[in-house]
Design a protein around this motif. Sequence first.
Motif, mmCIF file in Angstrom:
data_model
loop_
_atom_site.group_PDB
_atom_site.id
_atom_site.type_symbol
_atom_site.label_atom_id
_atom_site.label_comp_id
_atom_site.label_asym_id
_atom_site.label_seq_id
_atom_site.Cartn_x
_atom_site.Cartn_y
_atom_site.Cartn_z
ATOM 1 N N GLY A 88 -3.442 10.391 -0.287
ATOM 2 C CA GLY A 88 -4.832 10.827 -0.272
ATOM 3 C C GLY A 88 -5.579 10.564 -1.573
ATOM 4 N N ALA A 89 -4.902 9.936 -2.567
ATOM 5 C CA ALA A 89 -5.588 9.596 -3.817
ATOM 6 C C ALA A 89 -6.696 8.562 -3.547
ATOM 7 C CB ALA A 89 -4.589 9.053 -4.840
ATOM 8 N N PRO A 115 2.637 0.586 -4.445
ATOM 9 C CA PRO A 115 1.863 1.607 -5.183
ATOM 10 C C PRO A 115 0.473 1.846 -4.586
ATOM 11 C CG PRO A 115 2.828 0.010 -6.707
ATOM 12 C CD PRO A 115 3.155 -0.460 -5.328
ATOM 13 N N ASN A 116 -0.200 0.778 -4.140
ATOM 14 C CA ASN A 116 -1.543 0.960 -3.585
ATOM 15 C C ASN A 116 -1.508 1.685 -2.244
ATOM 16 O OD1 ASN A 116 -3.068 0.027 -5.692
ATOM 17 N ND2 ASN A 116 -3.122 -2.095 -4.962
ATOM 18 N N MET A 117 -0.542 1.337 -1.403
ATOM 19 C CA MET A 117 -0.424 2.061 -0.131
ATOM 20 C C MET A 117 -0.053 3.516 -0.386
ATOM 21 S SD MET A 117 1.204 -0.420 2.721
ATOM 22 C CE MET A 117 2.764 -0.501 1.864
ATOM 23 N N HIS A 118 0.728 3.729 -1.422
ATOM 24 C CA HIS A 118 1.119 5.098 -1.747
ATOM 25 C C HIS A 118 -0.108 5.946 -2.078
ATOM 26 C CE1 HIS A 118 3.990 8.213 -2.720
ATOM 27 N NE2 HIS A 118 3.384 8.425 -3.878
ATOM 28 N N LYS A 119 -1.072 5.332 -2.773
ATOM 29 C CA LYS A 119 -2.316 6.066 -3.083
ATOM 30 C C LYS A 119 -3.033 6.494 -1.802
ATOM 31 C CE LYS A 119 -3.130 3.656 -7.423
ATOM 32 N NZ LYS A 119 -3.824 2.481 -7.970
ATOM 33 N N VAL A 120 -2.992 5.629 -0.771
ATOM 34 C CA VAL A 120 -3.618 5.986 0.506
ATOM 35 C C VAL A 120 -2.808 7.077 1.192
ATOM 36 C CG1 VAL A 120 -4.280 5.145 2.806
ATOM 37 C CG2 VAL A 120 -4.663 3.700 0.785
#
Lengths: 246, 246
Positions: free
Chosen positions: A63-64, A55-60
């Motif tokens: 672009g979140a 989930p955290n890598m997905h935010k990167v």
Amino acid sequence: MTKQSLPRALVFDVFGTCVDWRGSIIREGRALNRTRGWTIDWEGLVDAWRGAYQPNMHKVRTGALPWTNLDALHMMALKGLLSKFLNGTPRKALAGDDLGHINTMWHRLKAWPDVPNGLKRIKARHVIGTMSNGNVALLTNMAKFAGLPWDLVFSAEWVHHYKPDRECYLSAPRMLGLKSADVMLVAAHKSDLDGARKAGLKTCFVPRPMEYGKAVLAAGKYDAAFERRFDYNAKDFGDLAEQLGS
Amino acid sequence: MTKQSLPRALVFDVFGTCVDWRGSIIREGRALNRTRGWTIDWEGLVDAWRGAYQPNMHKVRTGALPWTNLDALHMMALKGLLSKFLNGTPRKALAGDDLGHINTMWHRLKAWPDVPNGLKRIKARHVIGTMSNGNVALLTNMAKFAGLPWDLVFSAEWVHHYKPDRECYLSAPRMLGLKSADVMLVAAHKSDLDGARKAGLKTCFVPRPMEYGKAVLAAGKYDAAFERRFDYNAKDFGDLAEQLGS
């Protein structure tokens, strides 16, 4: 299994494929509990910590979050999770630098037993490197700690793209001056290998049934089956060295 | 010589500092002359070729050329220079792939004798890496060829800035998660070391009096003097390992 030509360079997923992140963190954490008088639930913490990874890598990726390296993502997650797993340890028992020390447990992971010698054999005839979402400092420190004899370190951090972004996989052939098909990703995770296949790299699956612990394995939740769509399937790094003729 | 604390990581200039580019290319070229019946003046060619290095990088630094890696700059220069040094060899005696093979002579340079063992000693207690204007493929291939046991490869190519641009030097501490003063550049060229000093890195001078050949040395044009402004001065990599207590 279609072998065609041998790859010129091999790049390796690291967490799970080369090193036992779960067992290593539980062991180091329990040793800390003993020396510091803590009662932290390391088994619970490490699973939740790794659970925050995608989930955290997905935010990167979306672009979140602006580019944030893995050490920083690990620290963000640790700060959010720790209180749930203190298990009776008072928060103030952890001093200023303890969080930093706990966060760098990811730099001090132990290799699966077949890895150091398997890599040494493969390195004799091929270029070997990491291909990891771990940041460069983490991968470099881990290589020293775990005895991983990389020729060079490819990391998401160099290109600001986390796997399975195509840009990450393609950085290896581009920087090595090779065709994509001359580079092979070795990984224990089929989704990672499928990302590399889409980018034109060769692929090798090496199952690591103990990556998520005995309970996950016993529940039949680890998929260790070899697959014809990968160029190679190997039991471990020694088997891979054998198949490459190294 | 002010030593203060030991550096945590050491990064090394490569051409001239670790490897004998001039002697290696002349030797490989003369061997090619023998097997192919050529009469190319390799001594003249290599000096002119290296002479094109700074002006061509300068074009990239100033934006006159877009980012171009060193293999491509070497090829541009070779194509412009070769005809002047054929020395009676007909241009058509060089077949399609010969230029590519000659250009990758820069991937097959031999280390100065003290280098492989010195690096091995230093590596036991420090992170060691390249810090070079050479591109990643060149540096990786050379490491295999010359037995240079780098932990990782820092290259101008990762950051699209040639030394002595500050961005190039700073990529090492940034990616290693270290302060600039915890990283030391080792080089045979004082201008390179001065660039690193300005960026806050520690510095070590290792003279390589034979880098430009006997004639330059005999003419007194090589400046081998130790300097107090560098943190370390060492006769060779064995001496440096000794001074670091490795």
